[in-house]
Design a protein around this motif. Structure first.
Motif, short mmCIF file in Angstrom:
data_model
loop_
_atom_site.label_atom_id
_atom_site.label_comp_id
_atom_site.label_asym_id
_atom_site.label_seq_id
_atom_site.Cartn_x
_atom_site.Cartn_y
_atom_site.Cartn_z
N UNK A 372 0.84 -1.20 0.00
CA UNK A 372 0.00 0.00 0.00
C UNK A 372 0.87 1.25 0.00
N UNK A 373 0.27 2.37 -0.44
CA UNK A 373 0.94 3.66 -0.46
C UNK A 373 1.12 4.18 0.97
N UNK A 374 2.29 4.76 1.26
CA UNK A 374 2.56 5.30 2.60
C UNK A 374 1.60 6.45 2.91
N UNK A 375 1.30 6.61 4.19
CA UNK A 375 0.36 7.63 4.65
C UNK A 375 0.82 9.02 4.22
N UNK A 376 -0.13 9.82 3.71
CA UNK A 376 0.12 11.24 3.46
C UNK A 376 0.88 11.56 2.20
N UNK A 411 -4.58 6.12 6.05
CA UNK A 411 -4.19 5.01 6.91
C UNK A 411 -3.27 4.09 6.13
N UNK A 412 -2.59 3.21 6.86
CA UNK A 412 -1.59 2.35 6.23
C UNK A 412 -2.21 1.35 5.27
N UNK A 413 -3.51 1.05 5.44
CA UNK A 413 -4.17 0.08 4.58
C UNK A 413 -4.84 0.74 3.36
N UNK A 414 -4.79 2.09 3.29
CA UNK A 414 -5.35 2.84 2.16
C UNK A 414 -6.86 2.63 2.02
N UNK A 415 -7.58 2.43 3.13
CA UNK A 415 -9.03 2.25 3.04
C UNK A 415 -9.74 3.56 2.75
N UNK A 454 -7.54 19.39 2.48
CA UNK A 454 -6.70 18.76 3.51
C UNK A 454 -5.27 18.82 3.02
N UNK A 455 -4.47 19.70 3.61
CA UNK A 455 -3.10 19.90 3.13
C UNK A 455 -2.18 18.75 3.51
N UNK A 456 -2.51 18.04 4.60
CA UNK A 456 -1.61 16.98 5.03
C UNK A 456 -2.37 15.99 5.91
N UNK A 457 -1.92 14.75 5.90
CA UNK A 457 -2.38 13.73 6.84
C UNK A 457 -1.14 12.97 7.32
N UNK A 458 -1.18 12.44 8.52
CA UNK A 458 -0.02 11.74 9.06
C UNK A 458 -0.47 10.76 10.13
N UNK A 459 0.46 9.91 10.54
CA UNK A 459 0.20 9.02 11.66
C UNK A 459 0.91 9.55 12.89
N UNK A 464 -4.60 8.43 12.94
CA UNK A 464 -4.47 9.15 11.69
C UNK A 464 -4.95 10.59 11.89
N UNK A 465 -4.04 11.53 11.67
CA UNK A 465 -4.31 12.94 11.94
C UNK A 465 -4.55 13.70 10.63
#
Length: 482
Positions: A372-376, A411-415, A454-459, A464-465
């Motif tokens: 899966x694609x990395x978060x953010x 999220x890490x699972x790209x749901x 949403x400019x950014x998301x992160x763990x 998940x923020x």
């Protein structure tokens, strides 16, 4: 001899991140204004940051082809990190959830980490030269480098102070608990010997070769007592290789390879169940590309690249604590193209586009993230900047930019993923002279159409923020060069 000094004293409110509403797989994005401020209470103090940076550079010309250099640098940052921290929610049945509740409720925490200090010192010295060896020109550098870093921190205040709501603020109050005593929590140093050489093989080909031999030493101390609990002492060989070849005077192709290393994350005992310093993260990067000077007013560049680095993530463990893992790899593969174009004597354009796959692989504890694609990290990102000099007003120009980003996994699972967005900015730039000084005045409007995105998301700590992009902002600046 060059000397630089910078001092900055900044105080600003921390903007807490947001979280999804409800539990997966039925979670949804919060419907909020871009300027939402969860830490809106008068008792939430701003974060204070005082930083100083100083550097000294000495270059001595020994002869026409040999120079000596000596660089010395020091920086210190003092931080009082203070915020209302929004994290998860406790529902009416006293069950805690890792996201905000579907009705907009969230658990509010009084967070304070006072008296943090980060110090960095670096000294570097060596020789640079230009010589002919074996019929080829060599531009070389040899030197030694010492980096010393220390971090001081006390046990953070992190107390639940009540349940709040995104749209209907509650009357919550801070905790009276005092902050913990400040101790040194990290000693880190890097000692290096480095050698670089750029070799002109012939009129068309250049070879770059470099090697850094580094010893990394690290010692971590308990945040609640200052007692040592983890150490590291390891050597690294970090090579760099590059080759460029000019097919024609207009077209140059190149290929490069390099290794790097960065310190591992500190899993503090007040946040993670596995108090430790994660192993250093070694990176490996390949790149191949081409530069095409279409004409004197146009430059086109293209590159393919791959970079690998260890993957770090955290999973919920118990209470409010998480476990930090370093498992598997994140492999970034992509392509980037850019164009710098002088369209007319008055109009200049700079455009770039990048496609990126950031694949997670090799995780054992949570294999659902593999592939899966990395978060953010978006797959696509592009930007276009334009600068137009207004006729009859030779010192005044109009500037504009367009930024596009495709969706980002949350999220890490790209749901789920944050939606794609387009952002437009524009402004004016005026050049003038004030006495002997060159003056540049700018008025710039960011996010002209006031679009929510949403400019950014992160763990963060296993959750998940979400971070909203800024609403329309008007900035005015003046810069004077003496």
């Amino acid at each position: 001899v060059e000397f630089d000094f910078e001092y900055q004293n900044k105080s600003e409110r921390t903007v807490p991140s947001l979280m999804m509403l409800g539990d997966a797989p039925n979670a949804s994005f919060p419907n909020v204004p871009a300027d939402i401020m969860l830490g809106r209470y008068s008792w939430v103090p701003p974060t204070d940051i005082i930083s100083t940076n100083a550097s000294l550079k000495i270059t001595h010309e020994i002869d026409n082809s040999l120079k000596g250099f000596f660089n010395l640098g020091h920086s210190e940052v003092k931080i009082n990190d203070q915020s209302l921290y929004a994290y998860g929610c406790t529902d009416s049945s006293s069950v805690w959830h890792i996201n905000f509740c579907s009705n907009g409720n969230y658990d509010a925490y009084d967070f304070r980490s006072l008296g943090e200090i980060r110090r960095n010192g670096q000294i570097q010295t060596g020789l640079t030269g230009n010589h002919q060896w074996l019929g080829m020109k060599h531009s070389w550098t040899i030197g030694i480098d010492e980096l010393i870093r220390s971090v001081y921190k006390g046990n953070s205040i992190y107390y639940w102070v009540g349940t709040d709501n995104l749209s209907q603020p509650s009357n919550i109050m801070p905790t009276p608990a005092p902050a913990g005593t400040v101790y040194k929590i990290l000693d880190h140093s890097q000692s290096s010997i480095f050698l670089n050489d750029q070799i002109d093989l012939n009129s068309q080909a250049k070879l770059f070769a470099g090697l850094r031999v580094m010893q990394m030493r690290q010692k971590a101390y308990e945040v609640t007592s200052g007692n040592p609990y983890a150490e590291l002492n390891k050597w690294w060989l970090l090579p760099q290789l590059g080759l460029s070849y000019a097919l024609t005077p207009q077209i140059t192709n190149y290929i490069s390879y390099s290794k790097g290393v960065e310190p591992g994350t500190i899993a503090l005992s007040d946040s993670f169940v596995n108090r430790t310093v994660m192993p250093p993260k070694q990176t490996e990067q390949y790149e191949i590309g081409s530069k095409f000077s279409i004409n004197p007013d146009s430059l086109l560049t293209f590159a393919l690249f791959e970079m690998r680095r260890p993957n770090e993530f955290s999973l919920y463990d118990s209470g409010i604590l998480y476990k930090l893992y370093q498992e598997g790899t994140v492999t970034n593969r992509g392509a980037e193209i850019s164009l710098a174009q002088k369209v007319t004597n008055r109009l200049n354009l700079l455009a770039s586009a990048m496609y990126l796959r950031a694949d997670q692989s090799g995780a054992v504890t949570d294999p659902t993230q593999n592939g899966k694609q990395a978060i953010g990290i978006p797959h696509w990102r592009s930007i276009v900047n334009a600068d137009y000099l207004i006729p009859n007003y030779e010192r005044l120009s109009i500037q504009g930019s367009w930024t596009y980003s495709s969706g980002k996994p949350i999220d890490m699972q790209n749901t789920m993923q944050a939606p794609s967005y387009n952002k437009f900015d524009a402004g004016l730039k005026y050049l003038d002279r004030v006495g002997k000084a060159q003056a540049t005045y700018r008025v710039f409007v960011e996010n002209i159409f006031n679009k929510f995105y949403w400019r950014d998301v992160s763990q963060s700590f296993g959750a998940n923020m979400l971070y909203p992009g800024a609403p329309r902002i008007i900035r005015a600046t003046a810069t004077f060069d003496f």
